[in-house]
Design a protein around this motif. Structure first.
Motif, PDB file in Angstrom:
ATOM      1  N   ILE A 139       0.920  -1.291   0.031  1.00 51.88           N
ATOM      2  CA  ILE A 139       0.090   0.008   0.093  1.00 51.88           C
ATOM      3  C   ILE A 139       0.996   1.046   0.261  1.00 51.88           C
ATOM      4  O   ILE A 139       0.669   2.095  -0.677  1.00 51.88           O
ATOM      5  CB  ILE A 139      -0.961  -0.164   1.394  1.00 51.88           C
ATOM      6  N   LYS A 140       1.922   1.118   0.887  1.00 59.38           N
ATOM      7  CA  LYS A 140       2.892   2.458   0.868  1.00 59.38           C
ATOM      8  C   LYS A 140       3.542   2.650  -0.525  1.00 59.38           C
ATOM      9  O   LYS A 140       3.761   3.704  -1.094  1.00 59.38           O
ATOM     10  CB  LYS A 140       3.899   2.232   1.803  1.00 59.38           C
ATOM     11  N   ARG A 141       3.879   1.416  -1.104  1.00 63.15           N
ATOM     12  CA  ARG A 141       4.312   1.648  -2.461  1.00 63.15           C
ATOM     13  C   ARG A 141       3.345   2.367  -3.303  1.00 63.15           C
ATOM     14  O   ARG A 141       3.640   3.072  -4.255  1.00 63.15           O
ATOM     15  CB  ARG A 141       4.873   0.349  -2.968  1.00 63.15           C
ATOM     16  N   ARG A 142       2.176   1.856  -3.264  1.00 58.84           N
ATOM     17  CA  ARG A 142       1.190   2.273  -4.296  1.00 58.84           C
ATOM     18  C   ARG A 142       0.793   3.611  -3.926  1.00 58.84           C
ATOM     19  O   ARG A 142       0.790   4.456  -5.272  1.00 58.84           O
ATOM     20  CB  ARG A 142      -0.179   1.609  -4.035  1.00 58.84           C
ATOM     21  N   LEU A 143       0.581   4.122  -2.892  1.00 58.40           N
ATOM     22  CA  LEU A 143       0.608   5.451  -2.592  1.00 58.40           C
ATOM     23  C   LEU A 143       1.672   6.392  -2.988  1.00 58.40           C
ATOM     24  O   LEU A 143       1.377   7.529  -3.413  1.00 58.40           O
ATOM     25  CB  LEU A 143       0.490   5.783  -1.068  1.00 58.40           C
ATOM     26  N   SER A 144       2.956   5.935  -2.637  1.00 60.86           N
ATOM     27  CA  SER A 144       4.114   6.593  -3.196  1.00 60.86           C
ATOM     28  C   SER A 144       3.948   6.975  -4.601  1.00 60.86           C
ATOM     29  O   SER A 144       4.494   8.061  -5.069  1.00 60.86           O
ATOM     30  CB  SER A 144       5.280   6.005  -2.671  1.00 60.86           C
ATOM     31  N   LYS A 145       3.565   5.955  -5.277  1.00 63.87           N
ATOM     32  CA  LYS A 145       3.556   5.943  -6.648  1.00 63.87           C
ATOM     33  C   LYS A 145       2.373   7.033  -7.352  1.00 63.87           C
ATOM     34  O   LYS A 145       2.742   7.747  -8.123  1.00 63.87           O
ATOM     35  CB  LYS A 145       3.453   4.734  -7.513  1.00 63.87           C
ATOM     36  N   PHE A 147       1.363   9.550  -5.861  1.00 64.05           N
ATOM     37  CA  PHE A 147       1.659  10.944  -5.214  1.00 64.05           C
ATOM     38  C   PHE A 147       3.199  11.214  -5.672  1.00 64.05           C
ATOM     39  O   PHE A 147       3.759  12.374  -5.361  1.00 64.05           O
ATOM     40  CB  PHE A 147       1.353  11.182  -3.790  1.00 64.05           C
ATOM     41  N   ALA A 148       3.710  10.516  -6.413  1.00 62.11           N
ATOM     42  CA  ALA A 148       5.157  10.655  -7.009  1.00 62.11           C
ATOM     43  C   ALA A 148       5.065  12.303  -7.584  1.00 62.11           C
ATOM     44  O   ALA A 148       6.211  13.149  -7.309  1.00 62.11           O
ATOM     45  CB  ALA A 148       5.827   9.746  -7.849  1.00 62.11           C
ATOM     46  N   PRO A 149       3.915  12.730  -8.392  1.00 59.30           N
ATOM     47  CA  PRO A 149       4.297  14.043  -9.067  1.00 59.30           C
ATOM     48  C   PRO A 149       4.238  15.092  -8.331  1.00 59.30           C
ATOM     49  O   PRO A 149       4.524  16.369  -8.823  1.00 59.30           O
ATOM     50  CB  PRO A 149       3.133  13.999 -10.107  1.00 59.30           C
ATOM     51  N   ILE A 150       3.695  14.918  -6.898  1.00 61.68           N
ATOM     52  CA  ILE A 150       3.603  16.250  -6.381  1.00 61.68           C
ATOM     53  C   ILE A 150       4.831  16.485  -5.195  1.00 61.68           C
ATOM     54  O   ILE A 150       5.496  15.411  -4.973  1.00 61.68           O
ATOM     55  CB  ILE A 150       2.192  16.230  -5.549  1.00 61.68           C
ATOM     56  N   ASP A 151       4.901  17.787  -4.791  1.00 62.22           N
ATOM     57  CA  ASP A 151       5.877  18.263  -3.973  1.00 62.22           C
ATOM     58  C   ASP A 151       5.291  18.245  -2.431  1.00 62.22           C
ATOM     59  O   ASP A 151       6.223  18.113  -1.548  1.00 62.22           O
ATOM     60  CB  ASP A 151       6.522  19.478  -4.284  1.00 62.22           C
ATOM     61  N   LYS A 152       4.100  18.302  -2.341  1.00 59.73           N
ATOM     62  CA  LYS A 152       3.744  18.706  -0.878  1.00 59.73           C
ATOM     63  C   LYS A 152       2.095  18.526  -0.851  1.00 59.73           C
ATOM     64  O   LYS A 152       1.361  18.511  -1.745  1.00 59.73           O
ATOM     65  CB  LYS A 152       3.977  20.073  -0.487  1.00 59.73           C
ATOM     66  N   PHE A 153       1.830  18.336   0.292  1.00 64.12           N
ATOM     67  CA  PHE A 153       0.173  17.997   0.660  1.00 64.12           C
ATOM     68  C   PHE A 153      -0.171  19.720   1.224  1.00 64.12           C
ATOM     69  O   PHE A 153       0.685  20.061   2.099  1.00 64.12           O
ATOM     70  CB  PHE A 153      -0.251  17.185   1.626  1.00 64.12           C
ATOM     71  N   ILE A 154      -1.323  20.145   0.943  1.00 64.57           N
ATOM     72  CA  ILE A 154      -1.791  21.263   1.602  1.00 64.57           C
ATOM     73  C   ILE A 154      -3.044  21.083   2.207  1.00 64.57           C
ATOM     74  O   ILE A 154      -3.920  20.690   1.613  1.00 64.57           O
ATOM     75  CB  ILE A 154      -1.825  22.331   0.408  1.00 64.57           C
ATOM     76  N   LEU A 155      -3.000  21.111   3.663  1.00 63.84           N
ATOM     77  CA  LEU A 155      -4.256  20.944   4.246  1.00 63.84           C
ATOM     78  C   LEU A 155      -5.177  22.243   4.582  1.00 63.84           C
ATOM     79  O   LEU A 155      -4.527  23.234   5.081  1.00 63.84           O
ATOM     80  CB  LEU A 155      -3.919  20.217   5.638  1.00 63.84           C
ATOM     81  N   SER A 174       1.039  12.057   4.731  1.00 59.37           N
ATOM     82  CA  SER A 174       2.159  12.763   4.245  1.00 59.37           C
ATOM     83  C   SER A 174       3.393  11.981   4.688  1.00 59.37           C
ATOM     84  O   SER A 174       4.607  12.028   3.981  1.00 59.37           O
ATOM     85  CB  SER A 174       2.376  14.107   5.153  1.00 59.37           C
ATOM     86  N   GLU A 175       3.570  11.513   5.749  1.00 64.99           N
ATOM     87  CA  GLU A 175       4.623  10.383   6.375  1.00 64.99           C
ATOM     88  C   GLU A 175       4.826   9.409   5.634  1.00 64.99           C
ATOM     89  O   GLU A 175       5.941   9.020   5.240  1.00 64.99           O
ATOM     90  CB  GLU A 175       4.587  10.065   7.730  1.00 64.99           C
ATOM     91  N   GLU A 178       6.165  10.219   2.354  1.00 67.27           N
ATOM     92  CA  GLU A 178       7.363  11.103   2.299  1.00 67.27           C
ATOM     93  C   GLU A 178       7.311  12.471   1.503  1.00 67.27           C
ATOM     94  O   GLU A 178       8.306  13.021   1.015  1.00 67.27           O
ATOM     95  CB  GLU A 178       8.798  10.512   2.119  1.00 67.27           C
ATOM     96  N   LYS A 179       6.195  13.145   1.783  1.00 68.56           N
ATOM     97  CA  LYS A 179       6.025  14.604   1.248  1.00 68.56           C
ATOM     98  C   LYS A 179       5.709  15.424   2.285  1.00 68.56           C
ATOM     99  O   LYS A 179       4.681  15.031   3.491  1.00 68.56           O
ATOM    100  CB  LYS A 179       4.870  14.404   0.120  1.00 68.56           C
ATOM    101  N   PRO A 180       6.125  16.679   2.346  1.00 70.75           N
ATOM    102  CA  PRO A 180       5.568  17.618   3.471  1.00 70.75           C
ATOM    103  C   PRO A 180       4.561  17.860   3.662  1.00 70.75           C
ATOM    104  O   PRO A 180       3.517  17.971   2.391  1.00 70.75           O
ATOM    105  CB  PRO A 180       6.571  18.998   3.140  1.00 70.75           C
ATOM    106  N   LEU A 181       3.852  18.326   4.842  1.00 71.33           N
ATOM    107  CA  LEU A 181       2.410  18.889   4.918  1.00 71.33           C
ATOM    108  C   LEU A 181       2.459  20.268   5.276  1.00 71.33           C
ATOM    109  O   LEU A 181       2.952  20.547   6.516  1.00 71.33           O
ATOM    110  CB  LEU A 181       1.822  17.804   6.047  1.00 71.33           C
ATOM    111  N   LEU A 182       1.737  20.873   4.485  1.00 67.99           N
ATOM    112  CA  LEU A 182       1.563  22.333   4.889  1.00 67.99           C
ATOM    113  C   LEU A 182       0.133  22.697   5.142  1.00 67.99           C
ATOM    114  O   LEU A 182      -0.724  22.016   4.816  1.00 67.99           O
ATOM    115  CB  LEU A 182       2.142  23.368   3.807  1.00 67.99           C
ATOM    116  N   GLY A 183       0.027  23.693   6.122  1.00 70.67           N
ATOM    117  CA  GLY A 183      -1.535  23.953   6.336  1.00 70.67           C
ATOM    118  C   GLY A 183      -1.792  25.411   5.711  1.00 70.67           C
ATOM    119  O   GLY A 183      -0.718  26.333   5.704  1.00 70.67           O
ATOM    120  N   VAL A 184      -2.950  25.632   5.562  1.00 71.68           N
ATOM    121  CA  VAL A 184      -3.342  26.862   4.985  1.00 71.68           C
ATOM    122  C   VAL A 184      -4.808  27.194   5.476  1.00 71.68           C
ATOM    123  O   VAL A 184      -5.708  26.409   5.684  1.00 71.68           O
ATOM    124  CB  VAL A 184      -3.478  27.075   3.423  1.00 71.68           C
TER     125      VAL A 184
END
Length: 202
Positions: A139-145, A147-155, A174-175, A178-184
């Motif tokens: 599952i982690k491999r699938r999720l990483s694939k 979301f590979a095109p993105i640099d970050k999550f924005i909550l 996000s963990e 392995e993509k950073p999580l930013l808040g707005v």
């Protein structure tokens, strides 16, 4: 004996995406205009034709003279809705609606994946099919694939939900990838503006 007034007859209907349910309800209550609301699963976005059929079917159970406000962005537009007043949101999607409009969405969108509070809290059910999923290596491999095109999550904090469990859930996703999580901080201004415009048109 003083009689308690019964519920007021709805003057319009709201058909909403689950991702905007609490925010749309808050704005509608704030407006003071009696309404009833029907909510559709956000998973319907994976099947736009099925979503269309479900919403079109709903029109048949709503009084024909009752106007309908669609709490959907440009991601869904009804067809064959019959002769009635219908208006949707002036936003590309749910994230843009909660950010206050398309301009703010576009400003932040590059290489980003937006998490509405609803999606952040329920990402396992949305992406993995069940809220009880325990991400294993596959599952982690699938999720990483995915979301590979993105640099970050924005909550997006819409301001109407308890954000503590939402943040914890979003941080888990996000963990994993392995993509950073930013808040707005979001806003309900677009929902208010579009609903007021809907009522003003009569």
């Amino acid at each position: 004996m003083v009689k308690t007034p019964g519920p007021q007859k709805p003057r319009f209907a709201i058909l909403a995406c689950r991702s905007l349910e609490l925010e749309m309800r808050a704005v509608a209550v704030e407006s003071g205009v009696p309404f009833f609301m029907r909510v559709f699963s956000s998973r319907c976005h994976r099947d736009p034709e099925g979503l269309g059929r479900a919403i079109e079917k709903s029109f048949g159970s709503i009084e024909t003279n009752l106007p309908v406000f669609l709490a959907y962005g440009n991601c869904f537009s009804p067809v064959n809705a019959g002769v009635r007043k219908i208006q949707g949101l002036s936003a590309l999607n749910c994230a843009a609606a909660l950010l206050g409009g398309n301009d703010e969405y576009e400003r932040l969108a590059e290489a980003s994946y937006f998490l509405t509070p609803h999606l952040a809290a329920g990402w396992k059910k949305y992406f993995l099919g069940t809220a009880d999923a325990v991400p294993d290596k596959n599952i982690k491999r699938r999720l990483s694939k995915w979301f590979a095109p993105i640099d970050k999550f924005i909550l997006i904090d819409s301001g109407v939900r308890d954000l503590s469990p939402v943040v914890a859930s979003a941080r888990e996703l996000s963990e994993i990838v392995e993509k950073p999580l930013l808040g707005v901080r979001g806003t309900l201004d677009l929902l208010r503006r579009d609903l007021n415009d809907f009522h003003a048109k009569g």
